[in-house]
Motif scaffolding. Structure first.
Motif, PDB file in Angstrom:
ATOM      1  N   SER A  28      24.273 -27.112   9.059  1.00 32.43           N
ATOM      2  CA  SER A  28      25.687 -27.473   9.204  1.00 32.43           C
ATOM      3  C   SER A  28      26.371 -27.643   7.861  1.00 32.43           C
ATOM      4  O   SER A  28      25.726 -27.786   6.819  1.00 32.43           O
ATOM      5  CB  SER A  28      25.826 -28.769  10.006  1.00 32.43           C
ATOM      6  N   GLN A  29      27.693 -27.623   7.908  1.00 28.79           N
ATOM      7  CA  GLN A  29      28.560 -28.037   6.812  1.00 28.79           C
ATOM      8  C   GLN A  29      29.546 -29.026   7.417  1.00 28.79           C
ATOM      9  O   GLN A  29      30.331 -28.657   8.290  1.00 28.79           O
ATOM     10  CB  GLN A  29      29.292 -26.843   6.199  1.00 28.79           C
ATOM     11  N   LEU A  30      29.493 -30.273   6.980  1.00 26.46           N
ATOM     12  CA  LEU A  30      30.265 -31.329   7.613  1.00 26.46           C
ATOM     13  C   LEU A  30      31.498 -31.694   6.792  1.00 26.46           C
ATOM     14  O   LEU A  30      31.510 -31.575   5.568  1.00 26.46           O
ATOM     15  CB  LEU A  30      29.395 -32.572   7.819  1.00 26.46           C
ATOM     16  N   ASP A  31      32.527 -32.128   7.496  1.00 21.83           N
ATOM     17  CA  ASP A  31      33.752 -32.663   6.887  1.00 21.83           C
ATOM     18  C   ASP A  31      34.439 -31.667   5.958  1.00 21.83           C
ATOM     19  O   ASP A  31      34.899 -32.009   4.865  1.00 21.83           O
ATOM     20  CB  ASP A  31      33.446 -33.969   6.146  1.00 21.83           C
ATOM     21  N   ILE A  32      34.538 -30.434   6.410  1.00 15.90           N
ATOM     22  CA  ILE A  32      35.305 -29.416   5.678  1.00 15.90           C
ATOM     23  C   ILE A  32      36.795 -29.702   5.882  1.00 15.90           C
ATOM     24  O   ILE A  32      37.265 -29.766   7.022  1.00 15.90           O
ATOM     25  CB  ILE A  32      34.968 -28.011   6.188  1.00 15.90           C
ATOM     26  N   PRO A  33      37.559 -29.874   4.814  1.00 18.58           N
ATOM     27  CA  PRO A  33      38.986 -30.186   5.007  1.00 18.58           C
ATOM     28  C   PRO A  33      39.781 -28.973   5.468  1.00 18.58           C
ATOM     29  O   PRO A  33      39.549 -27.859   5.016  1.00 18.58           O
ATOM     30  CB  PRO A  33      39.443 -30.647   3.622  1.00 18.58           C
ATOM     31  N   TYR A  34      40.704 -29.202   6.410  1.00 23.23           N
ATOM     32  CA  TYR A  34      41.667 -28.161   6.769  1.00 23.23           C
ATOM     33  C   TYR A  34      43.091 -28.617   6.466  1.00 23.23           C
ATOM     34  O   TYR A  34      44.060 -27.894   6.704  1.00 23.23           O
ATOM     35  CB  TYR A  34      41.528 -27.746   8.236  1.00 23.23           C
ATOM     36  N   MET A  64      22.641 -19.582  21.003  1.00 20.76           N
ATOM     37  CA  MET A  64      22.948 -18.214  21.429  1.00 20.76           C
ATOM     38  C   MET A  64      23.395 -17.333  20.261  1.00 20.76           C
ATOM     39  O   MET A  64      23.745 -16.173  20.455  1.00 20.76           O
ATOM     40  CB  MET A  64      24.019 -18.241  22.526  1.00 20.76           C
ATOM     41  N   GLY A  65      23.404 -17.908  19.048  1.00 18.52           N
ATOM     42  CA  GLY A  65      23.681 -17.117  17.860  1.00 18.52           C
ATOM     43  C   GLY A  65      25.087 -17.201  17.317  1.00 18.52           C
ATOM     44  O   GLY A  65      25.458 -16.428  16.426  1.00 18.52           O
ATOM     45  N   TYR A  66      25.887 -18.154  17.786  1.00 14.48           N
ATOM     46  CA  TYR A  66      27.272 -18.292  17.344  1.00 14.48           C
ATOM     47  C   TYR A  66      27.426 -19.480  16.400  1.00 14.48           C
ATOM     48  O   TYR A  66      26.704 -20.478  16.506  1.00 14.48           O
ATOM     49  CB  TYR A  66      28.202 -18.478  18.542  1.00 14.48           C
ATOM     50  N   ALA A  67      28.384 -19.373  15.494  1.00 19.20           N
ATOM     51  CA  ALA A  67      28.811 -20.525  14.713  1.00 19.20           C
ATOM     52  C   ALA A  67      29.810 -21.325  15.540  1.00 19.20           C
ATOM     53  O   ALA A  67      30.584 -20.751  16.315  1.00 19.20           O
ATOM     54  CB  ALA A  67      29.462 -20.075  13.409  1.00 19.20           C
ATOM     55  N   VAL A  68      29.789 -22.642  15.370  1.00 19.36           N
ATOM     56  CA  VAL A  68      30.687 -23.511  16.132  1.00 19.36           C
ATOM     57  C   VAL A  68      31.362 -24.488  15.178  1.00 19.36           C
ATOM     58  O   VAL A  68      30.703 -25.108  14.339  1.00 19.36           O
ATOM     59  CB  VAL A  68      29.938 -24.292  17.231  1.00 19.36           C
ATOM     60  N   VAL A  69      32.678 -24.613  15.294  1.00 19.85           N
ATOM     61  CA  VAL A  69      33.403 -25.625  14.532  1.00 19.85           C
ATOM     62  C   VAL A  69      34.003 -26.648  15.480  1.00 19.85           C
ATOM     63  O   VAL A  69      34.468 -26.301  16.570  1.00 19.85           O
ATOM     64  CB  VAL A  69      34.519 -25.029  13.645  1.00 19.85           C
ATOM     65  N   LEU A  70      33.966 -27.902  15.066  1.00 26.59           N
ATOM     66  CA  LEU A  70      34.598 -28.993  15.800  1.00 26.59           C
ATOM     67  C   LEU A  70      35.533 -29.720  14.848  1.00 26.59           C
ATOM     68  O   LEU A  70      35.079 -30.307  13.860  1.00 26.59           O
ATOM     69  CB  LEU A  70      33.559 -29.978  16.341  1.00 26.59           C
ATOM     70  N   PRO A  71      36.838 -29.687  15.095  1.00 27.90           N
ATOM     71  CA  PRO A  71      37.784 -30.412  14.255  1.00 27.90           C
ATOM     72  C   PRO A  71      38.109 -31.797  14.821  1.00 27.90           C
ATOM     73  O   PRO A  71      38.099 -32.007  16.030  1.00 27.90           O
ATOM     74  CB  PRO A  71      39.026 -29.526  14.298  1.00 27.90           C
ATOM     75  N   SER A  72      38.402 -32.722  13.918  1.00 33.24           N
ATOM     76  CA  SER A  72      39.071 -33.960  14.300  1.00 33.24           C
ATOM     77  C   SER A  72      40.569 -33.767  14.105  1.00 33.24           C
ATOM     78  O   SER A  72      41.012 -32.768  13.537  1.00 33.24           O
ATOM     79  CB  SER A  72      38.580 -35.137  13.453  1.00 33.24           C
ATOM     80  N   ASN A  83      49.922 -28.669  15.871  1.00 30.38           N
ATOM     81  CA  ASN A  83      50.048 -28.001  14.568  1.00 30.38           C
ATOM     82  C   ASN A  83      48.761 -28.126  13.762  1.00 30.38           C
ATOM     83  O   ASN A  83      48.341 -27.169  13.081  1.00 30.38           O
ATOM     84  CB  ASN A  83      51.211 -28.594  13.779  1.00 30.38           C
ATOM     85  N   GLN A  84      48.129 -29.296  13.822  1.00 29.85           N
ATOM     86  CA  GLN A  84      46.873 -29.491  13.102  1.00 29.85           C
ATOM     87  C   GLN A  84      45.794 -28.536  13.611  1.00 29.85           C
ATOM     88  O   GLN A  84      45.022 -27.986  12.822  1.00 29.85           O
ATOM     89  CB  GLN A  84      46.399 -30.940  13.249  1.00 29.85           C
ATOM     90  N   MET A  85      45.736 -28.333  14.920  1.00 26.56           N
ATOM     91  CA  MET A  85      44.710 -27.435  15.461  1.00 26.56           C
ATOM     92  C   MET A  85      44.950 -25.991  15.024  1.00 26.56           C
ATOM     93  O   MET A  85      43.996 -25.230  14.846  1.00 26.56           O
ATOM     94  CB  MET A  85      44.657 -27.550  16.980  1.00 26.56           C
ATOM     95  N   GLN A  86      46.208 -25.633  14.815  1.00 20.50           N
ATOM     96  CA  GLN A  86      46.484 -24.296  14.288  1.00 20.50           C
ATOM     97  C   GLN A  86      45.967 -24.184  12.855  1.00 20.50           C
ATOM     98  O   GLN A  86      45.372 -23.166  12.480  1.00 20.50           O
ATOM     99  CB  GLN A  86      47.982 -23.994  14.331  1.00 20.50           C
ATOM    100  N   ALA A 129      43.531 -25.957  11.569  1.00 24.76           N
ATOM    101  CA  ALA A 129      42.070 -25.964  11.651  1.00 24.76           C
ATOM    102  C   ALA A 129      41.536 -24.575  11.979  1.00 24.76           C
ATOM    103  O   ALA A 129      40.541 -24.117  11.410  1.00 24.76           O
ATOM    104  CB  ALA A 129      41.608 -26.977  12.695  1.00 24.76           C
ATOM    105  N   LEU A 130      42.216 -23.888  12.899  1.00 25.82           N
ATOM    106  CA  LEU A 130      41.790 -22.545  13.277  1.00 25.82           C
ATOM    107  C   LEU A 130      41.937 -21.574  12.107  1.00 25.82           C
ATOM    108  O   LEU A 130      41.065 -20.725  11.881  1.00 25.82           O
ATOM    109  CB  LEU A 130      42.598 -22.055  14.474  1.00 25.82           C
TER     110      LEU A 130
END
Length: 268
Positions: free
Chosen positions: A37-43, A91-99, A113-116, A118-119
């Motif tokens: 993992s890579q945790l707490d990546i800023p968006y 299953m071989g995918y990367a997964v991101v979870l934003p706060s 707007n924040q989720m945009q 993050a994406l």
């Protein structure tokens, strides 16, 4: 007169709801501690504008899944649901979870707007197709990303293969009638501007509304309404009620590789 608070109070019909949340915390920590993992990546620049990225151990990702947590836009964060990435990672995918920021310190409009943002950041971390999934309030937020007025960059739009709202709230107008609107502070204009059921979907979008068959009637109605309305556009829409699942257990399948929920979402 309808009791709107009762209509949206999931904890009132799931007796072990508190225990399920505690189990989530334990499962999430175990997954974070044992997964690449890579945790707490800023968006963004805010304290909560961070995302966690989970990766397959020994292979390049097949694509990217962004999962957005619920909590009625006023509670919880990404760390509670890390284990929701488990099945897709296996299953071989990367997964991101934003706060994201929470009401009443912000508005739902800003969270969307924040989720945009993050994406946008997440899309640069992993190549390939993009899948969006969200639970409850997160279901609203990923559906919101599928609306034309979001004006996502064309290169991101072209990569989005499927959006799945899980027990989503797609019409904010009834939420204004609940006591929690004292915290959410949704006014009439925001309810109309931020309700996916009232907005046009992206062209050629694939959208699945997934809800537990044992959930409150309002969540099943919201799911059906969203799928019915978006089904009137050039959109591939599927509505599904998951047998014997309630608002809390319906997302357990995210942690199970090759579950029906995941194979449905990731089947391109």
């Amino acid at each position: 007169m309808r009791d709107w608070d009762k209509a949206y109070f999931n904890g009132g019909v799931v007796q072990n709801a508190d225990e399920l949340i505690k189990q989530c915390l334990a499962n999430a920590k175990e997954f974070r501690d044992t997964t690449k993992s890579q945790l707490d990546i800023p968006y963004g620049s805010g304290e909560r504008e961070k995302l966690d990225l989970f990766l397959p151990e020994n292979s390049e990702p097949k694509g990217l899944l962004m999962f957005v947590h619920g909590g009625y836009w006023k509670a919880l964060d990404k760390s509670v649901f890390s284990h929701a990435a488990k099945g897709a990672v296996e299953m071989g995918y990367a997964v991101v979870l934003p706060s994201y920021d929470l009401c009443p310190n912000t508005k739902i409009t800003n969270i969307a707007n924040q989720m945009q943002e993050a994406l946008k950041v997440a899309s640069k971390l992993v190549e390939g197709p993009i899948f969006l999934a969200g639970h409850s309030a997160g279901g609203h937020l990923v559906a919101r990303l599928g609306c034309k007025d979001r004006n996502l960059p064309a290169e991101i739009q072209s990569r989005i293969k499927h959006i799945m709202g899980i027990s989503g709230v797609y019409d904010l107008r009834p939420i204004r009638k609940t006591a929690m609107n004292d915290i959410l502070q949704i006014n009439e204009d925001e309810a109309r501007l931020e309700s996916p059921v009232l907005l046009d979907p992206l062209d050629n979008l694939r959208f699945t509304g997934w809800v537990g068959a044992e959930e409150l009637a309002e969540f099943r109605r919201q799911n059906a309404a969203q799928c019915t309305i978006w089904g009137g556009f050039e959109t591939q829409v599927t509505a599904y009620e998951d047998p014997e699942k309630n608002h809390f257990t319906v997302i357990e399948a995210l942690g199970q590789a090759d579950s029906l929920l995941l194979t449905t979402m990731l089947n391109t």
